[in-house]
Design a protein around this motif. Structure first.
Motif, PDB file in Angstrom:
ATOM      1  N   PRO A   1       3.200   1.956 -11.297  1.00 10.04           N
ATOM      2  CA  PRO A   1       2.828   3.153 -11.776  1.00 10.04           C
ATOM      3  C   PRO A   1       0.722   3.393 -10.958  1.00 10.04           C
ATOM      4  CG  PRO A   1       2.728   0.271 -12.621  1.00 10.04           C
ATOM      5  CD  PRO A   1       3.011   0.764 -11.824  1.00 10.04           C
ATOM      6  N   VAL A   2       0.977   2.766 -10.157  1.00 17.06           N
ATOM      7  CA  VAL A   2      -0.512   3.351  -9.077  1.00 17.06           C
ATOM      8  C   VAL A   2      -0.186   4.053  -8.357  1.00 17.06           C
ATOM      9  CG1 VAL A   2      -2.554   2.739  -8.560  1.00 17.06           C
ATOM     10  CG2 VAL A   2      -2.161   1.892 -10.413  1.00 17.06           C
ATOM     11  N   LYS A   3       0.311   2.609  -7.442  1.00 20.50           N
ATOM     12  CA  LYS A   3       0.900   3.519  -5.873  1.00 20.50           C
ATOM     13  C   LYS A   3       2.419   2.814  -5.947  1.00 20.50           C
ATOM     14  CE  LYS A   3      -1.574   2.271  -1.863  1.00 20.50           C
ATOM     15  NZ  LYS A   3      -1.541   1.102  -1.501  1.00 20.50           N
ATOM     16  N   LEU A   4       2.830   3.568  -4.890  1.00 19.52           N
ATOM     17  CA  LEU A   4       3.963   2.109  -4.399  1.00 19.52           C
ATOM     18  C   LEU A   4       3.382   2.081  -3.109  1.00 19.52           C
ATOM     19  CD1 LEU A   4       7.007   3.455  -4.641  1.00 19.52           C
ATOM     20  CD2 LEU A   4       6.809   5.530  -2.951  1.00 19.52           C
TER      21      LEU A   4
ATOM     22  N   ASP B   1       1.787  12.563  -1.900  1.00 22.63           N
ATOM     23  CA  ASP B   1       1.747  11.998  -2.542  1.00 22.63           C
ATOM     24  C   ASP B   1       0.831  12.344  -3.658  1.00 22.63           C
ATOM     25  OD1 ASP B   1      -1.085  12.065  -2.059  1.00 22.63           O
ATOM     26  OD2 ASP B   1      -0.763   9.908  -1.044  1.00 22.63           O
ATOM     27  N   ARG B   2       0.709  12.104  -4.228  1.00 20.84           N
ATOM     28  CA  ARG B   2      -0.360  12.833  -5.334  1.00 20.84           C
ATOM     29  C   ARG B   2      -1.420  13.032  -4.570  1.00 20.84           C
ATOM     30  NH1 ARG B   2       3.131   9.912  -7.870  1.00 20.84           N
ATOM     31  NH2 ARG B   2       3.809  10.538 -10.210  1.00 20.84           N
ATOM     32  N   ASN B   3      -1.804  13.113  -4.108  1.00 20.14           N
ATOM     33  CA  ASN B   3      -3.069  13.719  -3.808  1.00 20.14           C
ATOM     34  C   ASN B   3      -2.755  14.420  -2.134  1.00 20.14           C
ATOM     35  OD1 ASN B   3      -4.925  11.620  -4.934  1.00 20.14           O
ATOM     36  ND2 ASN B   3      -4.387  10.570  -3.261  1.00 20.14           N
ATOM     37  N   PHE B   4      -1.987  15.386  -2.005  1.00 14.86           N
ATOM     38  CA  PHE B   4      -0.826  15.506  -1.384  1.00 14.86           C
ATOM     39  C   PHE B   4      -1.296  15.517   0.069  1.00 14.86           C
ATOM     40  CE2 PHE B   4      -3.192  18.474  -4.222  1.00 14.86           C
ATOM     41  CZ  PHE B   4      -2.086  18.688  -5.361  1.00 14.86           C
ATOM     42  N   GLU B   5      -1.466  13.689   0.267  1.00 13.01           N
ATOM     43  CA  GLU B   5      -0.911  13.563   1.550  1.00 13.01           C
ATOM     44  C   GLU B   5       0.091  13.348   2.055  1.00 13.01           C
ATOM     45  OE1 GLU B   5      -4.021  12.861   3.916  1.00 13.01           O
ATOM     46  OE2 GLU B   5      -5.128  12.642   2.197  1.00 13.01           O
ATOM     47  N   PRO B   6       0.752  13.859   3.249  1.00 11.81           N
ATOM     48  CA  PRO B   6       1.780  12.913   3.772  1.00 11.81           C
ATOM     49  C   PRO B   6       2.722  11.681   3.277  1.00 11.81           C
ATOM     50  CG  PRO B   6       0.724  13.984   5.226  1.00 11.81           C
ATOM     51  CD  PRO B   6       0.162  13.533   4.228  1.00 11.81           C
ATOM     52  N   LYS B   7       3.353  11.429   3.162  1.00 10.81           N
ATOM     53  CA  LYS B   7       3.738   9.773   3.246  1.00 10.81           C
ATOM     54  C   LYS B   7       4.278   9.168   4.686  1.00 10.81           C
ATOM     55  CE  LYS B   7       5.627   9.359  -1.001  1.00 10.81           C
ATOM     56  NZ  LYS B   7       6.328   9.659  -2.316  1.00 10.81           N
ATOM     57  N   LYS B   8       4.911   8.139   4.365  1.00 12.44           N
ATOM     58  CA  LYS B   8       5.800   7.181   5.740  1.00 12.44           C
ATOM     59  C   LYS B   8       6.953   8.279   6.177  1.00 12.44           C
ATOM     60  CE  LYS B   8       4.500   2.889   6.479  1.00 12.44           C
ATOM     61  NZ  LYS B   8       3.508   2.975   6.049  1.00 12.44           N
ATOM     62  N   ALA B   9       7.767   8.726   5.067  1.00  8.92           N
ATOM     63  CA  ALA B   9       8.655   9.824   4.806  1.00  8.92           C
ATOM     64  C   ALA B   9       8.494  10.827   5.276  1.00  8.92           C
ATOM     65  CB  ALA B   9       9.099  10.351   2.940  1.00  8.92           C
ATOM     66  N   TYR B  10       7.386  11.541   4.789  1.00  9.38           N
ATOM     67  CA  TYR B  10       7.279  13.611   5.843  1.00  9.38           C
ATOM     68  C   TYR B  10       7.402  12.368   7.260  1.00  9.38           C
ATOM     69  CZ  TYR B  10       4.000  16.918   7.143  1.00  9.38           C
ATOM     70  OH  TYR B  10       3.566  17.597   8.272  1.00  9.38           O
TER      71      TYR B  10
ATOM     72  N   ALA C   1       6.607  -1.562   1.534  1.00  7.96           N
ATOM     73  CA  ALA C   1       7.855  -1.916   1.753  1.00  7.96           C
ATOM     74  C   ALA C   1       8.722  -0.777   1.084  1.00  7.96           C
ATOM     75  CB  ALA C   1       8.373  -3.056   0.765  1.00  7.96           C
ATOM     76  N   ALA C   2       8.685  -0.418  -0.145  1.00  5.36           N
ATOM     77  CA  ALA C   2       9.125   0.868  -0.828  1.00  5.36           C
ATOM     78  C   ALA C   2       8.998   2.075   0.005  1.00  5.36           C
ATOM     79  CB  ALA C   2       8.776   1.192  -2.115  1.00  5.36           C
ATOM     80  N   GLN C   3       7.514   2.576   0.250  1.00  3.44           N
ATOM     81  CA  GLN C   3       7.154   4.066   1.081  1.00  3.44           C
ATOM     82  C   GLN C   3       8.680   3.392   2.686  1.00  3.44           C
ATOM     83  OE1 GLN C   3       5.408   6.284   0.946  1.00  3.44           O
ATOM     84  NE2 GLN C   3       3.420   5.221  -0.422  1.00  3.44           N
ATOM     85  N   ILE C   4       8.867   2.268   3.441  1.00  2.00           N
ATOM     86  CA  ILE C   4       9.398   2.467   4.363  1.00  2.00           C
ATOM     87  C   ILE C   4      10.767   2.519   3.492  1.00  2.00           C
ATOM     88  CG2 ILE C   4      10.648   0.560   5.724  1.00  2.00           C
ATOM     89  CD1 ILE C   4       7.191  -0.111   5.935  1.00  2.00           C
ATOM     90  N   GLN C   5      11.242   1.811   2.557  1.00  2.00           N
ATOM     91  CA  GLN C   5      12.469   1.922   2.267  1.00  2.00           C
ATOM     92  C   GLN C   5      13.059   3.620   1.524  1.00  2.00           C
ATOM     93  OE1 GLN C   5      13.310  -0.148  -1.432  1.00  2.00           O
ATOM     94  NE2 GLN C   5      16.063   0.181  -1.165  1.00  2.00           N
ATOM     95  N   LEU C   6      11.998   4.460   1.407  1.00  2.00           N
ATOM     96  CA  LEU C   6      12.047   5.771   1.074  1.00  2.00           C
ATOM     97  C   LEU C   6      11.795   6.622   2.587  1.00  2.00           C
ATOM     98  CD1 LEU C   6      12.217   7.619  -1.232  1.00  2.00           C
ATOM     99  CD2 LEU C   6       9.397   7.665  -1.065  1.00  2.00           C
ATOM    100  N   ALA C   7      10.986   6.559   3.162  1.00  2.00           N
ATOM    101  CA  ALA C   7      11.177   6.635   4.246  1.00  2.00           C
ATOM    102  C   ALA C   7      12.661   7.133   5.127  1.00  2.00           C
ATOM    103  CB  ALA C   7      10.005   6.318   5.512  1.00  2.00           C
ATOM    104  N   LYS C   8      13.249   5.120   5.414  1.00  2.00           N
ATOM    105  CA  LYS C   8      14.574   5.495   5.888  1.00  2.00           C
ATOM    106  C   LYS C   8      15.291   5.978   5.265  1.00  2.00           C
ATOM    107  CE  LYS C   8      13.952   0.699   8.461  1.00  2.00           C
ATOM    108  NZ  LYS C   8      13.858  -0.738   7.773  1.00  2.00           N
TER     109      LYS C   8
END
Ligand code: XIL
Length: 380
Positions: free
Chosen positions: A302-305, A362-371, A308-315
């Motif tokens: 609910p607050v942030k990813l 993400d919600r702050n327009f920051e690129p995620k690991k997936a980017y 581990a989940a960031q890495i999974q999404l990036a992969k």
């Protein structure tokens, strides 16, 4: 008295530092443009985003700045759907659609029209039509008016959306039932081609990686081709998850559609990271699961990813884009369904009130690991 000259000096120094910084930034940008999705993939395929009304109205400057930096194609998330653009038989509402097209033109973007015929978000008056002659003339008026208005300005039309069941059989939509078969699809493509001969015409649907549904698409494409009716592409919506579909199923569909003589676009890409334990697949917007609302198990981030989940999404994104690059000769466009996670429809579907994280920003327009994992594919 004694204080005055030093205050002035301080202001001058601050101003000169400010000017200096500004110059440096401009110079650096001119020498090495910041990396972006659209730049990185410019020789491969277009990179698009679906945009909402607030982005069309440019009320959020950060959102529009990111859109312009990263994307070279846009799709209207809701504002060209029948209920919005043609709410009553004799009334069209072009205000937002006009602004949408102007925004795309201002930024030299590939502009997508979404969508001409769809059973969902359809105006109620169309759902009440009961005879085929009225339905045929309604479809004709709708397509002629809208495609005609944006002739030469909308580059690609999603002509028909979601006309198939999961087993590849025709969906019994109001168009299908009242017109007595799939001939409404022929009508739609024929009318769109006539109203704007230069626009690219696409059949768009979800779960088009499924072998059974794939057969349905190939049937539609072949039927149009056999009758000499123009179809340029298949849009695979690509509402996917961390686990599925498999790359193999996606690849087999890319190859099959390309072999049928049409281009492939991924038109609504997002990757849900939230649990989906019930037997739901697809993206039918009618489905909703109210009993799971407010269940914390269904809303684990609910607050942030987590990292581990960031890495999974990036992969997952890395694997998907690797496959897209492998077949770049067959792929015309990859469009994300939203600019950042906060904009995604997956925060409200299929369960209301969750916090999903399915996109590259993400919600702050920051690129995620997936980017980064997607951009890194172009740096190797
Ligand atoms: C979704 C929008 O994102 C939502 O805002 C709206 O409430 C419902 O429709 N397939 C499509 C898209 O073709 O038009 C849908 O968009 C998502 C599924």
């Amino acid at each position: 008295m004694t204080n005055k000259p030093s205050t002035l000096l301080l202001i001058m120094i601050a101003f000169s530092i400010f000017l200096n910084c500004k110059n440096t930034t401009v110079k650096e940008n001119a020498i090495s443009p910041l990396p972006s999705l659209k730049e990185s993939f410019k020789n491969d395929f277009l990179i698009g985003a679906a945009i909402s009304r607030s982005q069309i109205n440019q009320t959020d400057s950060l959102s529009n700045a990111l859109l312009e930096k990263e994307f070279n194609s846009i799709t209207p998330e809701n504002d060209m759907k029948w209920e919005q653009i043609h709410p009553k038989e004799d009334s069209f509402n072009f205000e937002t659609a006009d602004k949408y097209v102007a925004l795309g033109e201002k930024n030299n973007m590939h502009i997508v029209g979404h969508t001409l015929l769809w059973h969902s978000q359809l105006a109620p008056w169309v759902q009440n039509i009961q005879d085929s002659a009225t339905m045929a003339s309604t479809i004709k008026a709708h397509i002629n008016k809208i495609v005609g208005r944006y002739k030469g300005r909308i580059n690609t039309w999603d002509v028909v959306n979601e006309a198939l069941n999961e087993d590849g059989s025709p969906r019994e939509s109001v168009f299908y039932k009242v017109m007595g078969g799939e001939n409404y699809i022929e009508q739609a493509f024929m009318l769109a081609a006539k109203a704007d001969p230069d626009a690219k015409l696409v059949y768009n649907d979800y779960n088009l990686w499924k072998p059974e549904k794939r057969k349905g698409v190939l049937r539609i494409v072949k039927n149009l081709q056999d009758k000499g009716i123009k179809i340029d592409g298949v849009g695979m919506q690509a509402h996917w998850s961390l686990e599925g579909p498999t790359l193999e199923d996606i690849e087999n569909s890319i190859i099959a559609y390309s072999n049928a003589g049409v281009k492939v676009s991924f038109t609504e890409l997002d990757v849900t990271v939230l649990p989906n334990p019930w037997d739901l697949d697809g993206a039918a917007v009618e489905q909703s699961y109210a009993q799971f609302e407010n269940d914390p198990k269904m809303n684990p981030y609910p607050v942030k990813l987590t990292d581990a989940a960031q890495i999974q999404l990036a992969k997952r994104y890395e694997a998907i884009f690797k496959l897209f690059l492998k077949h770049k000769d067959k792929i015309e466009r990859v469009t994300f369904w939203g600019v950042n996670d906060g904009h995604s429809w997956l925060n409200g579907w299929p369960i209301n009130g969750r916090t999903n994280h399915p996109l590259l920003f993400d919600r702050n327009f920051e690129p995620k690991k997936a980017y980064n994992s997607v951009l890194d594919l172009k740096k190797q």
